[in-house]
Design a protein around this motif. Sequence first.
Motif, PDB file in Angstrom:
ATOM      1  N   ASP A  45       0.849  -1.184   0.000  1.00  9.33           N
ATOM      2  CA  ASP A  45       0.000   0.000   0.000  1.00  9.33           C
ATOM      3  C   ASP A  45       0.892   1.245   0.000  1.00  9.33           C
ATOM      4  OD1 ASP A  45      -2.230   1.598   0.093  1.00  9.33           O
ATOM      5  OD2 ASP A  45      -2.399   1.509   2.280  1.00  9.33           O
ATOM      6  N   GLY A  46       1.490   1.497  -1.146  1.00 12.35           N
ATOM      7  CA  GLY A  46       2.470   2.573  -1.227  1.00 12.35           C
ATOM      8  C   GLY A  46       3.830   2.061  -0.807  1.00 12.35           C
ATOM      9  N   ILE A  47       4.771   1.967  -1.733  1.00 14.54           N
ATOM     10  CA  ILE A  47       6.079   1.365  -1.428  1.00 14.54           C
ATOM     11  C   ILE A  47       7.170   2.183  -2.118  1.00 14.54           C
ATOM     12  CG2 ILE A  47       5.885  -0.287  -3.364  1.00 14.54           C
ATOM     13  CD1 ILE A  47       7.372  -2.333  -1.580  1.00 14.54           C
ATOM     14  N   SER A  48       8.322   2.272  -1.466  1.00 16.08           N
ATOM     15  CA  SER A  48       9.436   3.019  -2.053  1.00 16.08           C
ATOM     16  C   SER A  48      10.159   2.148  -3.077  1.00 16.08           C
ATOM     17  CB  SER A  48      10.415   3.453  -0.965  1.00 16.08           C
ATOM     18  OG  SER A  48      11.107   2.318  -0.468  1.00 16.08           O
ATOM     19  N   ARG A  83       0.861   2.297 -15.906  1.00 16.49           N
ATOM     20  CA  ARG A  83       0.574   1.098 -15.100  1.00 16.49           C
ATOM     21  C   ARG A  83       0.818   1.330 -13.605  1.00 16.49           C
ATOM     22  NH1 ARG A  83       3.485  -3.404 -18.835  1.00 16.49           N
ATOM     23  NH2 ARG A  83       3.543  -4.582 -16.878  1.00 16.49           N
ATOM     24  N   LEU A  84       1.616   2.348 -13.253  1.00 16.23           N
ATOM     25  CA  LEU A  84       1.856   2.700 -11.856  1.00 16.23           C
ATOM     26  C   LEU A  84       1.768   4.212 -11.718  1.00 16.23           C
ATOM     27  CD1 LEU A  84       5.013   0.589 -10.842  1.00 16.23           C
ATOM     28  CD2 LEU A  84       2.605   0.001 -10.446  1.00 16.23           C
ATOM     29  N   ARG A  85       1.571   4.677 -10.476  1.00 13.81           N
ATOM     30  CA  ARG A  85       1.685   6.118 -10.249  1.00 13.81           C
ATOM     31  C   ARG A  85       2.571   6.365  -9.036  1.00 13.81           C
ATOM     32  NH1 ARG A  85      -2.017   7.722  -6.177  1.00 13.81           N
ATOM     33  NH2 ARG A  85      -3.193   5.872  -5.605  1.00 13.81           N
ATOM     34  N   ARG A  86       3.169   7.564  -9.054  1.00 15.35           N
ATOM     35  CA  ARG A  86       4.136   7.918  -8.007  1.00 15.35           C
ATOM     36  C   ARG A  86       3.567   9.076  -7.214  1.00 15.35           C
ATOM     37  NH1 ARG A  86      10.221   9.354  -9.699  1.00 15.35           N
ATOM     38  NH2 ARG A  86       9.174   9.526 -11.711  1.00 15.35           N
ATOM     39  N   VAL A  87       3.676   8.989  -5.886  1.00 12.85           N
ATOM     40  CA  VAL A  87       3.344  10.116  -5.036  1.00 12.85           C
ATOM     41  C   VAL A  87       4.670  10.663  -4.503  1.00 12.85           C
ATOM     42  CG1 VAL A  87       2.172  10.872  -2.934  1.00 12.85           C
ATOM     43  CG2 VAL A  87       1.071   9.204  -4.456  1.00 12.85           C
ATOM     44  N   ALA A  88       5.002  11.873  -4.939  1.00 10.50           N
ATOM     45  CA  ALA A  88       6.311  12.428  -4.621  1.00 10.50           C
ATOM     46  C   ALA A  88       6.445  12.717  -3.139  1.00 10.50           C
ATOM     47  CB  ALA A  88       6.538  13.704  -5.425  1.00 10.50           C
ATOM     48  N   GLY A  89       7.632  12.495  -2.599  1.00  8.19           N
ATOM     49  CA  GLY A  89       7.905  12.768  -1.189  1.00  8.19           C
ATOM     50  C   GLY A  89       9.299  12.313  -0.831  1.00  8.19           C
ATOM     51  N   GLU A  90       9.589  12.189   0.436  1.00  2.78           N
ATOM     52  CA  GLU A  90      10.862  11.638   0.903  1.00  2.78           C
ATOM     53  C   GLU A  90      10.554  10.410   1.726  1.00  2.78           C
ATOM     54  OE1 GLU A  90      14.381  12.684   1.084  1.00  2.78           O
ATOM     55  OE2 GLU A  90      14.062  14.117  -0.533  1.00  2.78           O
ATOM     56  N   PRO A  91      10.477   9.247   1.186  1.00  2.00           N
ATOM     57  CA  PRO A  91      10.746   8.939  -0.216  1.00  2.00           C
ATOM     58  C   PRO A  91       9.502   9.055  -1.089  1.00  2.00           C
ATOM     59  CG  PRO A  91      10.327   6.916   0.987  1.00  2.00           C
ATOM     60  CD  PRO A  91      10.188   8.031   1.976  1.00  2.00           C
ATOM     61  N   ASP A  92       9.718   8.998  -2.411  1.00  2.00           N
ATOM     62  CA  ASP A  92       8.604   8.811  -3.347  1.00  2.00           C
ATOM     63  C   ASP A  92       7.956   7.459  -3.049  1.00  2.00           C
ATOM     64  OD1 ASP A  92       9.397  11.129  -4.614  1.00  2.00           O
ATOM     65  OD2 ASP A  92      10.242  10.135  -6.367  1.00  2.00           O
TER      66      ASP A  92
END
Length: 352
Positions: free
Chosen positions: A294-297, A338-347
């Motif tokens: 559920d959200g992975i770096s 096919r995937l999406r990225r949520v930017a942050g530290e870390p993405d």
Amino acid sequence: MRRETVTPASEAQREAWRSGGFPEVERVRPGVWSIPVPIPINPLRYVLVYALELPGGVAIVDAGWDTDEAYGALVAGLGVTGYEITDVRAVLVTHMHPDHYGLAGRVREASGAWIGLHPADARLLAGRYDESLVGDLVRRERGLLARSGVPEPSLDELAGASMMIRRFVSMARPDRLIEDGERLDLPGWDLRAVWTPGHSPGHLCFAEPERRLLFSGDHVLPRITPIVAVHPQSGPNPLADYLEALAAVGRLDVEEVLPAHEYRFLELAGRVGDVIAHHHERLAEIEAVVGAADGISCWDTATRLTWSRPWESIPSYMRRGANNETLAHLVWLEAAGRLRRVAGEPDLWFPA
Ligand SMILES: [Zn+2]
Ligand SMILES: [Zn+2]
């Protein structure tokens, strides 16, 4: 991922590879020679330099590492072909990595040969090997690794991991920039440059349609696949570049492939198909890992993939490569929707 599906063009060379030995200098065709040049402390053991006979000299494809041992092997290998180092007229470098570019400057000093490189790699040379600029490269690498989720205590070590290899590269500047599709000015040869970005932004293959040969550098190898990774000097989506360039090369009319490592081989199109399939399997594996979380770096994704050995036993300097290779696949999947990225530290990565 290792496969062995190609037909070697030289049993002797393949055997030398398999037995952990060092292949002989071989005549590939009339006027074309293969000269193995040792690489220090590297499981690839040698780079295959090719010498192309010209009226009154030779052109070489790639040069080797900048060590005395490598230089000695190149001089001795040329001796077997009947030439001397002073006979080299041109050094065509497939890409800027030290096992290919390192010796180019020394060969030019000895012979007056011109050095040719693709502009996209020529542009990056200073930032990579110049003492005053390299700090900036390490800083950007550190930022990239932090956004990947590399744990804080490992950041400095991983960011500086490849700095020791710079010792093996002299900062020779190329004399000529070789553009995609360019026909090289080599008497007796119909040699065409084929730009194949991915493994490095300016990687070149050289095709000889008359002799149906492809000098493939690191772009296509018989058994291993080259690293295609996101790093501060890569393009934004290097895997897309690589797969596209791979498919294009697979459409060329080639009888024999002359790679820079391992051994020469036949049936290019089949090998290209296998490498493309390998990357799509890897993409599917990564998509599944992201789908199960559920959200992975990127870093955590890398630790859950299958590698040639368990993650715990991969040395830290190689983990950076593993992370950056994983990132190349994530970025490809993002661009493909096919995937999406949520930017942050870390993405963090999520299914689309
Ligand atoms: Zn390389
Ligand atoms: Zn290489």
